[in-house]
Design a protein around this motif. Structure first.
Motif, PDB file in Angstrom:
ATOM      1  N   ASN A  67      12.524 -43.770  21.104  1.00 31.22           N
ATOM      2  CA  ASN A  67      13.600 -43.805  20.109  1.00 31.22           C
ATOM      3  C   ASN A  67      14.191 -45.214  20.022  1.00 31.22           C
ATOM      4  O   ASN A  67      13.796 -46.107  20.774  1.00 31.22           O
ATOM      5  CB  ASN A  67      14.666 -42.755  20.419  1.00 31.22           C
ATOM      6  CG  ASN A  67      15.375 -43.010  21.732  1.00 31.22           C
ATOM      7  OD1 ASN A  67      15.270 -44.078  22.341  1.00 31.22           O
ATOM      8  ND2 ASN A  67      16.110 -42.013  22.193  1.00 31.22           N
ATOM      9  N   CYS A  68      15.137 -45.397  19.138  1.00 29.53           N
ATOM     10  CA  CYS A  68      15.743 -46.725  18.917  1.00 29.53           C
ATOM     11  C   CYS A  68      16.373 -47.299  20.175  1.00 29.53           C
ATOM     12  O   CYS A  68      16.371 -48.519  20.376  1.00 29.53           O
ATOM     13  CB  CYS A  68      16.776 -46.663  17.802  1.00 29.53           C
ATOM     14  SG  CYS A  68      16.052 -46.277  16.208  1.00 29.53           S
ATOM     15  N   ASP A 110      10.476 -40.232  20.909  1.00 33.39           N
ATOM     16  CA  ASP A 110      10.815 -39.766  19.567  1.00 33.39           C
ATOM     17  C   ASP A 110       9.610 -38.944  19.105  1.00 33.39           C
ATOM     18  O   ASP A 110       8.587 -39.496  18.709  1.00 33.39           O
ATOM     19  CB  ASP A 110      11.068 -40.951  18.634  1.00 33.39           C
ATOM     20  CG  ASP A 110      11.512 -40.516  17.246  1.00 33.39           C
ATOM     21  OD1 ASP A 110      11.267 -39.353  16.858  1.00 33.39           O
ATOM     22  OD2 ASP A 110      12.093 -41.363  16.538  1.00 33.39           O
TER      23      ASP A 110
END
Length: 175
Positions: free
Chosen positions: A129-130, A136
């Protein structure tokens, strides 16, 4: 009984107890299939990890393949991830959930090569994920190709509850 534990069942042959290791059996079968690499035209179920020959998970089934790509699932259903070294030194968080079996030994241990996830343009797919701390899962859907990494991980296959075969691919593996 929880995942990662050996399931015991009594065999009807001489009443001895045997231990069933579902994930071990599947990974061992994938290794045998990769080692065999023979041609056959008639796959029965197109997503079964036990399909022979190698190449049966792709269409057409006569496609040249030397690797059955798979994911291992933990007891909560999330894919197991492993670090790999980025061979091209790109800016990548270098985690993957895709593997190729290299060896199975000592009953239920395996050496797995971590495969670099790539999109349909052969660009790296960063699966985190970010924040870079969790997978993710939506990004896994973007993966269409794979590249061998130089990283391997040794695992106890008893620690996993599921295996999902993803694709049969040609990665130009040297035996």
């Amino acid at each position: 009984m929880g995942c990662g534990r050996n399931l015991e069942s009594t065999s009807s042959v001489q009443g001895f107890k045997k231990k069933d290791h579902c994930i071990c059996d599947v990974v061992r079968a994938i290794k045998d299939i990769q080692d065999a690499v023979v041609d056959n035209d008639c796959p029965v179920c197109p997503t079964n990890c036990f399909l022979e020959p190698l190449g049966s998970l792709v269409s057409p089934s006569r496609h040249q393949a030397d690797t059955r790509v798979f994911m291992l699932l933990t007891d909560d259903g999330t894919p197991f991830k492993a670090f790999f070294r980025d061979n091209d030194h790109h800016d990548c968080d270098c985690f993957s959930v895709f593997f190729r079996v290299e060896d199975v030994f000592d009953g239920c241990c395996a050496t797995l090569r971590v495969l670099e996830p790539l999109d349909h343009h052969h660009k790296e797919v960063d699966l985190l994920n970010c924040d870079g701390d969790k997978l993710d899962l939506r990004k896994i859907c973007k993966v269409r190709n794979f590249r061998l990494s130089s990283s391997c991980v040794t695992v106890d296959l008893n620690c996993f509850c599921g295996i999902e075969c993803v694709a049969d691919v040609f990665l130009d593996v040297c035996e």
